[in-house]
Design a protein around this motif. Structure first.
Motif: not given
Length: 155
Positions: A74-85
């Motif tokens: 697959m070829l994807i594009s998007g944005s990086i999202q960070t988080g924590s729990y």
């Protein structure tokens, strides 16, 4: 700017869930195995890979559920999202996901079942027969005879 483009293989079939409420929203989670360029494992044989978690919503999630399967490139594009729990032991767990904007098959029809693209709410199929795509099958558009080279942006 937060933009990422990845090409890799699906580690397993996408996991699909639907949000609760009147307007349920499809959410697909999948992992891409992305080779590291120029790196080899300790044996020197196999390239090493990063396993990158991806999340797609709405129509992109439904597309993933219907068309994407383990092993597909697959070829994807998007944005990086960070988080924590906080996990059950009370430890903080940090997360990094790619929120998918565009996704498409990177293999040709003979290698992986066609090239599908899903950009926003539009999806289409392009195959080597030229039906439903650019008409060439290699991802490039045919330029009709008589078009001046001066009008092309990459002259």
């Amino acid at each position: 700017m937060n933009r990422v483009i990845l090409m890799g293989r699906l580690v397993r079939d996408p996991e699909i869930r639907y949000s609760q409420g009147e307007n349920s929203l499809a959410i697909a989670r999948y992992t891409l195995a992305v080779d590291r360029r120029g790196r080899r494992n300790q044996d020197g044989n196999q390239p090493t890979a990063d396993f990158i978690r991806c999340v797609a919503f709405a129509q992109r999630a439904e597309f993933a559920e219907k068309y994407m399967h383990q092993g597909m490139r697959m070829l994807i594009s998007g944005s990086i999202q960070t988080g924590s729990y906080q996990n059950k032991e009370g430890q903080t767990v940090y997360t990094t996901d790619v929120i998918v904007d565009d996704q498409e098959f990177a293999d040709s029809k003979g290698q992986g079942g066609g090239t599908y693209q899903n950009r926003g709410t539009n999806s289409y199929r392009s195959d080597s027969s030229g039906e439903g795509g650019s008409g060439v099958g290699d991802g490039f558009m045919n330029i009709p005879d008589g078009v001046e080279d001066e009008g092309l942006p990459f002259n």
